[in-house]
Design a protein around this motif. Structure first.
Motif, PDB file in Angstrom:
ATOM      1  N   PRO A 195      29.800  41.797  42.958  1.00 12.04           N
ATOM      2  CA  PRO A 195      28.484  41.962  43.238  1.00 12.04           C
ATOM      3  C   PRO A 195      28.439  41.651  44.923  1.00 12.04           C
ATOM      4  N   PHE A 196      29.485  41.551  45.604  1.00 15.10           N
ATOM      5  CA  PHE A 196      29.179  41.614  46.963  1.00 15.10           C
ATOM      6  C   PHE A 196      30.557  41.804  47.875  1.00 15.10           C
ATOM      7  N   PRO A 197      30.604  42.324  49.038  1.00 15.50           N
ATOM      8  CA  PRO A 197      31.805  42.757  49.713  1.00 15.50           C
ATOM      9  C   PRO A 197      32.743  41.552  50.038  1.00 15.50           C
ATOM     10  N   LEU A 198      33.773  41.742  50.021  1.00 20.85           N
ATOM     11  CA  LEU A 198      34.837  40.382  50.238  1.00 20.85           C
ATOM     12  C   LEU A 198      34.517  40.333  51.673  1.00 20.85           C
ATOM     13  N   THR A 199      34.745  38.926  51.961  1.00 20.41           N
ATOM     14  CA  THR A 199      34.819  38.763  53.600  1.00 20.41           C
ATOM     15  C   THR A 199      36.178  39.197  54.047  1.00 20.41           C
ATOM     16  N   GLY A 200      36.263  39.235  55.349  1.00 18.51           N
ATOM     17  CA  GLY A 200      37.539  39.574  56.019  1.00 18.51           C
ATOM     18  C   GLY A 200      38.475  38.382  55.500  1.00 18.51           C
ATOM     19  N   ALA A 201      38.101  37.181  55.639  1.00 22.37           N
ATOM     20  CA  ALA A 201      39.142  36.152  55.267  1.00 22.37           C
ATOM     21  C   ALA A 201      39.607  36.152  53.789  1.00 22.37           C
ATOM     22  N   GLN A 202      38.623  36.686  52.973  1.00 26.68           N
ATOM     23  CA  GLN A 202      38.974  36.783  51.448  1.00 26.68           C
ATOM     24  C   GLN A 202      40.257  38.098  51.615  1.00 26.68           C
ATOM     25  N   ARG A 203      39.740  39.233  52.033  1.00 28.05           N
ATOM     26  CA  ARG A 203      40.660  40.170  51.896  1.00 28.05           C
ATOM     27  C   ARG A 203      42.079  39.725  52.559  1.00 28.05           C
ATOM     28  N   ASP A 258      37.126  26.050  52.935  1.00 27.87           N
ATOM     29  CA  ASP A 258      36.044  25.107  53.002  1.00 27.87           C
ATOM     30  C   ASP A 258      35.058  25.175  51.410  1.00 27.87           C
ATOM     31  N   VAL A 259      34.489  24.367  50.988  1.00 24.39           N
ATOM     32  CA  VAL A 259      33.409  24.290  50.217  1.00 24.39           C
ATOM     33  C   VAL A 259      32.559  25.649  50.483  1.00 24.39           C
ATOM     34  N   GLY A 260      32.393  26.498  49.484  1.00 29.34           N
ATOM     35  CA  GLY A 260      31.572  27.536  49.616  1.00 29.34           C
ATOM     36  C   GLY A 260      32.242  28.918  50.052  1.00 29.34           C
ATOM     37  N   SER A 261      33.587  28.844  50.332  1.00 31.21           N
ATOM     38  CA  SER A 261      34.419  29.919  51.311  1.00 31.21           C
ATOM     39  C   SER A 261      34.467  30.897  50.205  1.00 31.21           C
ATOM     40  N   GLY A 262      34.457  30.689  48.835  1.00 33.50           N
ATOM     41  CA  GLY A 262      34.624  31.717  48.096  1.00 33.50           C
ATOM     42  C   GLY A 262      36.145  32.077  47.491  1.00 33.50           C
ATOM     43  N   LYS A 263      36.879  30.890  47.027  1.00 30.03           N
ATOM     44  CA  LYS A 263      38.032  30.805  46.487  1.00 30.03           C
ATOM     45  C   LYS A 263      38.134  31.315  45.058  1.00 30.03           C
ATOM     46  N   THR A 264      37.005  30.957  44.351  1.00 30.53           N
ATOM     47  CA  THR A 264      37.175  31.520  42.955  1.00 30.53           C
ATOM     48  C   THR A 264      37.364  33.159  42.828  1.00 30.53           C
ATOM     49  N   VAL A 265      36.872  33.781  43.577  1.00 33.12           N
ATOM     50  CA  VAL A 265      36.748  35.415  43.493  1.00 33.12           C
ATOM     51  C   VAL A 265      38.087  35.680  43.868  1.00 33.12           C
ATOM     52  N   LEU A 320      33.051  31.669  56.024  1.00 35.21           N
ATOM     53  CA  LEU A 320      32.226  31.719  54.907  1.00 35.21           C
ATOM     54  C   LEU A 320      31.576  32.998  54.754  1.00 35.21           C
ATOM     55  N   PRO A 321      31.038  33.489  53.401  1.00 39.66           N
ATOM     56  CA  PRO A 321      30.518  34.780  53.410  1.00 39.66           C
ATOM     57  C   PRO A 321      29.246  34.777  54.192  1.00 39.66           C
ATOM     58  N   PRO A 322      28.981  36.024  54.654  1.00 41.52           N
ATOM     59  CA  PRO A 322      27.910  36.247  55.603  1.00 41.52           C
ATOM     60  C   PRO A 322      26.320  35.804  55.076  1.00 41.52           C
ATOM     61  N   GLY A 323      25.661  35.528  56.335  1.00 46.29           N
ATOM     62  CA  GLY A 323      24.263  35.140  55.711  1.00 46.29           C
ATOM     63  C   GLY A 323      24.107  33.839  55.344  1.00 46.29           C
ATOM     64  N   ARG A 324      25.368  33.074  55.224  1.00 46.27           N
ATOM     65  CA  ARG A 324      24.892  31.440  55.111  1.00 46.27           C
ATOM     66  C   ARG A 324      24.471  31.019  56.279  1.00 46.27           C
ATOM     67  N   ARG A 325      23.166  30.240  56.108  1.00 43.55           N
ATOM     68  CA  ARG A 325      22.921  29.431  57.104  1.00 43.55           C
ATOM     69  C   ARG A 325      23.426  27.963  56.760  1.00 43.55           C
ATOM     70  N   VAL A 332      30.147  23.108  41.105  1.00 43.08           N
ATOM     71  CA  VAL A 332      28.891  23.457  40.593  1.00 43.08           C
ATOM     72  C   VAL A 332      28.387  24.615  41.673  1.00 43.08           C
ATOM     73  N   ASP A 333      28.093  25.751  41.262  1.00 42.00           N
ATOM     74  CA  ASP A 333      27.783  26.771  41.940  1.00 42.00           C
ATOM     75  C   ASP A 333      26.412  27.517  41.424  1.00 42.00           C
ATOM     76  N   VAL A 334      25.389  27.101  41.979  1.00 38.79           N
ATOM     77  CA  VAL A 334      23.970  27.623  41.618  1.00 38.79           C
ATOM     78  C   VAL A 334      23.244  28.093  43.004  1.00 38.79           C
ATOM     79  N   GLY A 378      23.314  25.663  49.918  1.00 35.43           N
ATOM     80  CA  GLY A 378      23.604  26.791  50.817  1.00 35.43           C
ATOM     81  C   GLY A 378      24.457  27.588  50.347  1.00 35.43           C
ATOM     82  N   ARG A 379      24.495  28.001  49.118  1.00 36.72           N
ATOM     83  CA  ARG A 379      25.305  29.262  48.468  1.00 36.72           C
ATOM     84  C   ARG A 379      24.632  30.318  48.187  1.00 36.72           C
ATOM     85  N   GLY A 380      23.321  30.449  48.542  1.00 33.74           N
ATOM     86  CA  GLY A 380      22.649  31.626  48.278  1.00 33.74           C
ATOM     87  C   GLY A 380      22.009  31.871  49.719  1.00 33.74           C
TER      88      GLY A 380
HETATM   89  P1  ADP Z   1      34.538  27.736  46.668  1.00 33.47           P
HETATM   90  O1  ADP Z   1      35.533  28.291  47.648  1.00 33.47           O
HETATM   91  O2  ADP Z   1      33.644  26.502  47.105  1.00 33.47           O
HETATM   92  O3  ADP Z   1      35.088  27.298  45.381  1.00 33.47           O
HETATM   93  P2  ADP Z   1      32.977  29.858  45.245  1.00 33.47           P
HETATM   94  O4  ADP Z   1      34.218  30.680  44.835  1.00 33.47           O
HETATM   95  O5  ADP Z   1      32.474  28.904  44.330  1.00 33.47           O
HETATM   96  O6  ADP Z   1      33.309  28.798  46.286  1.00 33.47           O
HETATM   97  O7  ADP Z   1      31.952  30.767  45.999  1.00 33.47           O
HETATM   98  C1  ADP Z   1      30.556  30.192  46.533  1.00 33.47           C
HETATM   99  C2  ADP Z   1      29.795  31.204  46.241  1.00 33.47           C
HETATM  100  O8  ADP Z   1      29.848  32.466  47.139  1.00 33.47           O
HETATM  101  C3  ADP Z   1      29.697  31.877  44.832  1.00 33.47           C
HETATM  102  O9  ADP Z   1      28.395  32.100  44.473  1.00 33.47           O
HETATM  103  C4  ADP Z   1      30.166  33.162  44.985  1.00 33.47           C
HETATM  104  O10 ADP Z   1      29.610  34.087  44.168  1.00 33.47           O
HETATM  105  C5  ADP Z   1      29.797  33.639  46.307  1.00 33.47           C
HETATM  106  N1  ADP Z   1      30.757  34.380  47.216  1.00 33.47           N
HETATM  107  C6  ADP Z   1      32.062  34.366  47.176  1.00 33.47           C
HETATM  108  N2  ADP Z   1      32.654  35.220  47.949  1.00 33.47           N
HETATM  109  C7  ADP Z   1      31.412  35.846  48.337  1.00 33.47           C
HETATM  110  C8  ADP Z   1      31.289  37.230  49.434  1.00 33.47           C
HETATM  111  N3  ADP Z   1      32.268  37.648  49.719  1.00 33.47           N
HETATM  112  N4  ADP Z   1      30.081  37.422  49.610  1.00 33.47           N
HETATM  113  C9  ADP Z   1      29.060  37.011  49.193  1.00 33.47           C
HETATM  114  N5  ADP Z   1      28.994  35.674  48.404  1.00 33.47           N
HETATM  115  C10 ADP Z   1      30.383  35.440  48.057  1.00 33.47           C
END
Ligand code: ADP
Ligand code: MG
Length: 758
Positions: A322-330, A353-360, A502-507, A624-626, A653-655
């Motif tokens: 649903p989103f492009p991966l960040t450079g760091a994730q790639r 860090d918290v919210g950096s997108g480790k799950t994906v 962190l994913p872009p657009g996060r303030r 918890v990710d809402v 701050g996750r959206g």
């Molecule tokens: P954490 O690293 O804390 O485990 P999560 O994997 O739970 O972080 O991701 C936090 C939120 O960011 C989730 O809602 C996830 O869908 C979203 N997210 C992850 N990667 C991206 C990305 N590249 N662009 C936008 N949102 C992303």
């Protein structure tokens, strides 16, 4: 009016995690309250598994704890329930800290507010209920002719000890009293026995440094202390030395028996420090030897498969994100891909860090395993987090592969089917809690073992999951920035990847501290946000006001009930009050003591947006990710450690929405200031360390390293390095630990890591 006026204290949330469940870790006094650890394993709402207790290694001490004087059937059961089944486990039940009561003062010397210890006699006691939910115990205490007041809030059970004529050692805060004088407020209470000298320096009490043990349900702190000390007196001498004599001599470390005795019964601060150093060294040394052996095993491992290169499933997955991966994730995914291309198993830590997108990132790696015809497992520290992962993975994978969930509360029939499916290879990805580690959970072919929030687990658990496959790839995820020296030590056997953006657009989450007096405005603000379509959390350090038990007496001595005084927010009553004050907002409640099915329902209603405001304990700390949640109010924020607050703040701050974190703090907001300034987890961790480094007599357990119960990264960096060198030297000489003088060492290392092939 939303500010809770019935000031309540409650029982510490037994399931509250972080920095520390079960037992306190301690960011200053603060995190103690909110964040319990069990030595060895953390026990959140981790299903039904009983606590493992400290690892056992000393064969001579594998005697049932019931053999200790003073332990009958009941106490034996209570100790057992806390994982203390053998004398050795009792001996290894290390004090969380030591209280220095040597500086007891005469009441006459107390002229201004502060923290004091004093030996007093109770003159009279009065109990009252000024308003519903508040009980007050007031005593006049005397020392010679000087009389002072002491008050306790909602601790009526103390009337058993605070009785006229009783001799007590009080320790705690002295604050201005209503009448203009000074009074002890919710002081910790120690009965001074008539058969002992009244002075705190009396050697019969084992010195002035009173050990404070992680609580064991049902046992008062002083009972626990007596039992542990009986174990020390009777058995400490049988604790074998595992550190080579040469190393011990070179570093000036006392022998093991002396060290363990000294940690439990120090007669001076110097003796305690000497003992602590030796115990810490021993712990790190075992860990290092084990890690080095493990690394050698892995280097030589031939597992006969390598993960297939990315194919159609992986491309579908990446294309459908649903989103492009960040450079760091790639970048991290590329690093993982390189590992997976090798025949040697991957062993990688992903720190972000918290919210950096480790799950994906983990999801992509797990899909690679599935695509290659193997299975993947994802271990999470709490049921709530495991359930969240199930939902996210199902969303991310769509129909690409089958994901299932296994936790302690999976119904039996479903579990049976699942276990069979898993063994038959019909489940590609299994998510779960500690329940995954049970022996009958077998995989057809486990290709990848992922541990999320690694800092909440021990090396043993990480390995227990991996042991369910033949040298599977291992990926561990953590948000805890660990100081460099410590990371080297602990993860010396892992390669490290960093998701440093962190994913872009996060303030950044806009963070404020506010005094309790501003609650009304804070909640009016939150109410507006929720009415505007956002969601919010309120975090309370305690569950509810309830009838205190013996357990809570431990709490008092542990400083668990409100150290700052009377009012600690209780999630339950808070939720009620907020619901009453905001009729147009749906308020939900979540805490670790709810039945799993209820927790699950509350969480899914929150995820679905049906609950606008979720009042919770720290169970929501991890995972918890809402994304629609835009505000988090943390009550009694001064009771939490900085790192934990940062983790909690990470729930918002996750959206795309501007998000707010409001720290309600009575005491010293300067301590929290760094949070308002930065969202850099590393900077916060450093400040956290700086704040509570030297202050504590013993190191804290906040760094999330259950194996290193006593290590203090701020002070023990040098020791860590020494342990590493000593382990290397020793293994160069005796790679299989076969020399007779290394027998005990081998036993100790195997207790930590499981059987070593050598
Ligand atoms: P954490 O690293 O804390 O485990 P999560 O994997 O739970 O972080 O991701 C936090 C939120 O960011 C989730 O809602 C996830 O869908 C979203 N997210 C992850 N990667 C991206 C990305 N590249 N662009 C936008 N949102 C992303
Ligand atoms: Mg996560």
């Amino acid at each position: 009016m939303v500010a809770p006026s019935g000031r309540r204290t409650g029982a510490p949330d037994a399931s509250a995690p972080s920095g520390t469940s079960g037992r306190g870790a301690g960011a200053a006094q603060a995190a103690d309250a909110a964040t319990p650890i069990v030595s060895g394993a953390r026990t959140d709402d981790l299903g039904a598994s009983p606590p493992a207790g400290p690892p056992a290694a000393w064969p001579a001490l594998a005697i049932p704890a019931a053999a200790l004087p003073g332990v009958g059937a009941t106490r034996g059961r209570q100790l057992g329930a806390a994982g203390l089944r053998t004398v050795e486990q009792v001996l290894r039940h290390l004090p969380r800290r030591h209280e220095d009561r040597s500086r007891a003062v005469r009441l006459g010397e107390i002229r201004e507010p502060g923290t004091y210890s004093a030996c007093v006699t109770v003159l009279d006691v009065r109990e009252s209920r000024p308003r519903p939910g508040l009980s007050l115990l007031q005593a006049r205490i005397a020392d010679g002719d000087v009389v002072l007041r002491a008050v306790w809030f909602n601790q009526g059970y103390l009337r058993r000890v605070v009785a006229p004529g009783a001799r007590l050692l009080l320790h705690g805060r002295v604050a201005p009293d209503r009448g203009g004088g000074l009074a002890f407020r919710s002081a910790e209470v120690e009965v001074v026995r008539a058969d002992r000298a009244a002075t705190p320096g009396d050697p019969a009490r084992g010195g002035d440094l009173l050990p404070v043990y992680p609580a064991v349900a049902g046992l008062a702190q002083r009972t626990l202390r007596t039992l542990v000390h009986a174990a020390v007196r009777g058995y400490a001498e049988f604790i074998p030395d595992t550190v080579p004599a040469g190393v011990r001599a070179r570093l000036g470390l006392v022998p093991a028996a002396t060290a363990w005795r000294g940690v439990h019964l120090p007669s001076s601060a110097a003796e305690l420090e000497q003992a602590r150093r030796a115990v810490v060294f021993e712990e790190i040394f075992h860990l290092q030897v084990g890690l080095l052996i493990r690394r050698r095993e892995r280097a030589g491992a031939v597992r006969g498969f390598r993960t297939a290169p990315p194919g159609a499933l992986t491309s579908c997955f990446l294309a459908a994100l649903p989103f492009p991966l960040t450079g760091a994730q790639r970048r991290v995914l590329r690093e993982i891909d390189l590992d997976l291309a090798q025949e040697r198993p991957m062993y990688r830590l992903v720190q972000g860090d918290v919210g950096s997108g480790k799950t994906v990132v983990a999801a992509a790696a797990m899909l690679r395993a599935a695509e290659g015809g193997h299975q993947a497992a994802l271990l999470a520290p709490t049921e709530i987090l495991a359930e969240q992962h199930l939902l996210s993975l199902r969303r991310l994978y769509g129909s690409l592969c089958r994901v299932e969930l296994l936790t302690g509360s999976t119904p039996r029939a479903a579990r049976r089917r699942l276990v069979a499916d898993l063994a038959a290879g019909n489940v590609a990805v299994l998510v779960g809690t500690h329940a995954l580690l049970e022996p009958d959970v077998r995989f057809a072919s486990l290709g990848l073992a992922v541990t999320d929030e690694q800092h909440r687990f021990g090396v043993r658990q990480r390995d227990a999951l991996a042991a369910k496959g033949r040298c599977p790839d291992v990926l561990v995820l953590t948000a805890t920035p660990i100081p460099r020296t410590l990371a080297m030590t602990l993860y010396g056997d892992l390669d490290v990847s960093l998701i440093d953006a962190l994913p872009p657009g996060r303030r950044p989450v806009r963070t404020f501290t506010r005094p309790p007096a501003s609650r009304e405005r804070v909640y009016a603000f939150v109410r507006d946000l929720v009415r505007g379509g956002r969601q919010a959390f309120v975090v309370c350090p305690l569950i509810a006001a309830q009838t205190p038990t013996e357990d809570d007496i431990d709490g008092i001595e542990d400083g668990l009930p409100p150290s700052e005084g009377e009012e600690a927010a209780a999630a339950e009553s808070f939720a009620q009050r907020l619901a009453a004050a905001m009729p147009d907002v749906r308020v939900g409640l979540l805490h670790g003591r709810m039945p799993p099915a209820v927790k699950e329902e509350v969480m899914s209603r929150f995820v679905a947006g049906e609950i606008g405001l979720l009042v919770a304990t720290t169970v929501i700390e991890v995972g918890v990710d809402v994304p629609n949640a835009a505000a988090i109010v943390i009550e009694d924020a001064d009771r939490f450690g900085l790192a934990q607050l940062h983790q909690l703040r990470g729930r918002v701050g996750r959206g795309p929405h501007t998000s707010y974190c409001i720290l309600i703090a009575r005491g010293s907001p300067q301590r929290l200031e760094v949070l308002t300034r930065t969202s850099d987890g590393f900077a916060i961790a450093e400040e956290d360390l700086r704040q509570r480094g030297p202050g504590e007599v013993l190191g804290t357990r906040q760094h999330g390293l259950p194996e290193l119960a006593l290590a203090d990264p701020a002070r023990d960096g040098g020791l860590l390095q020494e342990a590493r060198d000593a382990a290397r030297t020793l293994l160069a000489e005796d790679p299989l630990l076969q020399a007779p003088e290394h027998t005990y060492l081998r036993v100790a290392v195997e207790a930590l890591f499981g059987r070593l092939r050598g």
